[in-house]
Enzyme design. Structure first.
Site, PDB file in Angstrom:
ATOM      1  N   ASP A 131      -5.737   1.845  -4.025  1.00 28.58           N
ATOM      2  CA  ASP A 131      -6.985   1.602  -3.301  1.00 28.58           C
ATOM      3  C   ASP A 131      -7.401   2.822  -2.466  1.00 28.58           C
ATOM      4  O   ASP A 131      -8.561   2.968  -2.114  1.00 28.58           O
ATOM      5  CB  ASP A 131      -6.928   0.323  -2.452  1.00 28.58           C
ATOM      6  CG  ASP A 131      -5.812   0.311  -1.425  1.00 28.58           C
ATOM      7  OD1 ASP A 131      -5.054   1.293  -1.328  1.00 28.58           O
ATOM      8  OD2 ASP A 131      -5.695  -0.701  -0.699  1.00 28.58           O
ATOM      9  N   ASP A 175      -0.874   1.273  -4.710  1.00 29.99           N
ATOM     10  CA  ASP A 175      -1.677   0.168  -5.241  1.00 29.99           C
ATOM     11  C   ASP A 175      -3.092   0.602  -5.608  1.00 29.99           C
ATOM     12  O   ASP A 175      -3.938  -0.217  -5.933  1.00 29.99           O
ATOM     13  CB  ASP A 175      -1.688  -1.027  -4.289  1.00 29.99           C
ATOM     14  CG  ASP A 175      -2.480  -0.767  -3.016  1.00 29.99           C
ATOM     15  OD1 ASP A 175      -2.472   0.385  -2.539  1.00 29.99           O
ATOM     16  OD2 ASP A 175      -3.102  -1.713  -2.484  1.00 29.99           O
ATOM     17  N   ASP A 187      -2.691   6.205  -3.925  1.00 31.72           N
ATOM     18  CA  ASP A 187      -1.508   5.566  -3.344  1.00 31.72           C
ATOM     19  C   ASP A 187      -0.963   4.504  -4.305  1.00 31.72           C
ATOM     20  O   ASP A 187      -1.562   4.245  -5.357  1.00 31.72           O
ATOM     21  CB  ASP A 187      -1.827   5.010  -1.955  1.00 31.72           C
ATOM     22  CG  ASP A 187      -2.765   3.813  -1.978  1.00 31.72           C
ATOM     23  OD1 ASP A 187      -3.395   3.571  -3.027  1.00 31.72           O
ATOM     24  OD2 ASP A 187      -2.892   3.130  -0.951  1.00 31.72           O
ATOM     25  N   SER A 222       0.831  -1.203   0.000  1.00 36.08           N
ATOM     26  CA  SER A 222       0.000   0.000   0.000  1.00 36.08           C
ATOM     27  C   SER A 222       0.868   1.257   0.000  1.00 36.08           C
ATOM     28  O   SER A 222       1.675   1.448  -0.884  1.00 36.08           O
ATOM     29  CB  SER A 222      -0.961  -0.041   1.185  1.00 36.08           C
ATOM     30  OG  SER A 222      -1.919   0.986   1.105  1.00 36.08           O
TER      31      SER A 222
END
Length: 572
Positions: free
Chosen positions: A302, A300, A298, A146
């Protein structure tokens, strides 16, 4: 230290490759502190899967810790689905070693005769959730940490509904993993079990994303909205421009310096849109282009951060709670106008997010379900209540989910939703801040603040334990003279009412969270992070406000109240 040394010496056997053995030898001979941190425990599953620093050792992300995880999951899948063709989807983000680790995971699954659908290149995490359902997989894995610093990587596990692992599967899988030795990992790939996926899945995801987040915004309104977008060196660059283009947004200005995926995140201290510094370059570009809205995601993809202009023309970053409130109200209002509520709809949030979410639900006559931190719990709500209709939901940490075609927080679809709200507001001569202020006038002014204290290593982990122990054993009976009236301890599943000294049970699953409610409506939560070496304190204060003119004064009053409470926790 003797026990740690013995654990480390096991990594000097032929089970481990020569390079790994050399690294372990170096730690033993010249870096005892790093050796201790690398081997003092096994890396554990937390709120969002498993995250850790990359390196050698049982407390690190490497091919062996992830290989063992994967071998355990492979055996578990065979037990749970004995008569089914087993399929797993795998994705990875921009982080250093993500691709290599993803193929390690794919190889282990294939070695266990499990079919693997692996993305041909880096992709956003929500697309992995989508792919699990699209290809009827029993499981999905994404390699990501993340928004953690560059030295981290991680491993999120998804189940066949597209949501992340929840009890009892997580405990059963951990048991299976812990029963294995490193020698039992099957690393030898069977290539005929591995299939690459890409453009077809992308197109299907883009279509669903646009379908779920489009709300009759006029062509003119879309064309008039000027958007600045930064991928923060992450995966959203692969999909978000396509989604916005397909939806009809032409004025998209990309921060080119942050558009190339890079696991070192060279232009930011932290690739976390929760932190204002991460969006500095995007805000600079927005000022040059006179843009209406800034969106940053961010690594990734999400989580998303949104910044908009205030009445003075300055760009202001919204926090996760504010974004969630705006999006949820917009979805509920549109749902009500388009089809009307049938009585089985619900929205969702978490116990540490703004209490304004239940207020919104009450206003529209729908249910607001609250769960522990993490979107896996919202995905579980959708699975557990198949006769109810999920409209949308989020949490304070900059995550939101629109509908249930994805079962995880989804910055791609939420970014389009943010543009729809902003475009419609602009067409009315308003900003997102105007819309937010209207909600405060209607439902009460809520203000939230997060304190996040970093406590690294063994000593840090102990320090966090001590803080939670102290808060449990000697709970504050007041904060700056404002009495504590109720304490919820999610570890013991007990709610204690201090006004009449009675106890009652909490129905939410056990977790290391404490929540204090004060007599003036203030809510304070304490929670160790499940994925980072941090302890977090969530403060929510509120008051009524009757006119727009009162807003600034009331906001200042609430800010002072938050500062006074913050002083209590900053002392830790």
């Amino acid at each position: 230290m003797t026990e740690i040394l013995e654990k480390a010496k096991l990594w000097l056997t032929d089970i481990f490759d020569v390079h790994t053995q050399e690294q372990v030898k170096q730690l033993i001979t010249s870096n005892p502190k790093e050796l201790e941190d690398s081997f003092y425990k096994n890396l554990a599953f937390g709120t969002g899967g498993m995250r850790g620093i990359m390196g050698v050792g049982t407390n690190r992300i490497n091919k062996y810790t992830l290989g063992k995880n994967t071998q355990g999951i492979a055996l578990y899948l065979k037990e749970k689905f004995p008569n089914e063709e087993l399929k797993v989807a795998i994705a990875y983000d921009c982080r250093n070693n993500s691709k290599e680790l993803a193929y390690t995971v794919a190889n282990v699954f294939s070695a266990n005769n499990i079919n693997v659908y692996i993305f041909e290149d880096l992709r956003p995490t929500p697309e992995l959730s989508f792919a699990v359902k699209k290809y009827n997989c029993q499981c999905g894995i994404v390699l990501t940490a993340s928004h953690n610093p560059p030295e981290y990587n991680g491993y999120k596990v998804y189940w066949k509904d597209g949501g992340q692992l929840v009890p009892p599967q997580d405990g059963e899988i951990i048991e299976k993993i812990n029963s294995l030795t490193y020698a039992q990992i099957k690393f030898e790939a069977k290539p005929n079990y591995i299939q690459k996926i890409g453009i077809e899945t992308d197109n299907a995801f883009v279509t669903e994303s646009v379908k779920n987040a489009s709300f009759n915004t006029s062509k003119t309104a879309k064309e008039n909205l000027s958007i600045v977008f930064t991928a923060l060196h992450g995966t959203s660059i692969t999909l978000l421009p396509k989604v916005l283009e397909k939806a009809g947004y032409a004025q998209l200005h990309i921060v080119e310096e942050q558009a190339t995926p890079n696991g070192n995140f060279p232009t930011v201290k932290s690739p976390n849109p929760e932190e204002p510094a991460a969006l500095e370059m995007a805000i600079d570009l927005a000022n040059k282009k006179n843009a209406d809205i800034v969106i940053g995601t961010d690594p990734d993809s999400d989580r998303l951060g949104i910044a908009v202009r205030n009445k003075e023309g300055e760009i202001v970053l919204l926090n996760g709670n504010q974004t969630m409130i705006l999006m949820t109200d917009f979805l509920l209002k549109n749902y009500q106008e388009k089809q009307g509520f049938k009585g089985n709809e619900f929205i969702a949030s978490t116990i540490v997010s703004t209490p304004m979410m239940p207020k919104l639900a009450e206003h529209y006559g729908v249910e607001c379900k609250l769960g522990l931190t993490g979107f896996k719990w919202i995905a579980k709500m959708i699975k557990d209540f198949p006769n109810q209709h999920f409209i949308g939901g989020g949490e304070e940490s900059f995550g939101f989910m629109v509908g249930d075609f994805v079962r995880d927080k989804d910055a791609i679809t939420a970014s389009l939703l943010a543009c729809e709200i902003a475009a419609q507001a602009k067409a009315e001569g308003k900003t997102l801040l105007d819309k937010l202020n209207q909600l405060y006038l209607k439902h009460g002014l809520y203000q939230e603040y997060l304190i996040s204290l970093v406590k690294k290593g063994i000593s840090g982990a102990q320090e966090i334990k001590n803080i939670m122990h102290k808060l449990r054993e000697n709970p504050p009976l007041d904060f700056n003279g404002i009495k504590t009236t109720l304490i919820e301890d999610y570890q013991t599943s007990q709610r204690k009412d201090l006004t009449n000294n009675t106890n009652s049970a909490l129905s939410i699953p056990s977790s290391n969270v404490l929540i204090f409610y004060l007599e003036d409506g203030t809510k304070i939560a304490a929670r160790p992070s499940g994925t980072e070496p941090k302890i977090k304190f969530y403060i929510s204060v509120n008051t009524t406000v009757n006119t727009t003119e009162q807003l600034a004064t009331k906001q200042n009053e609430l800010t002072k109240k938050i500062q006074a409470i913050s002083a209590f926790f900053n002392a830790y």
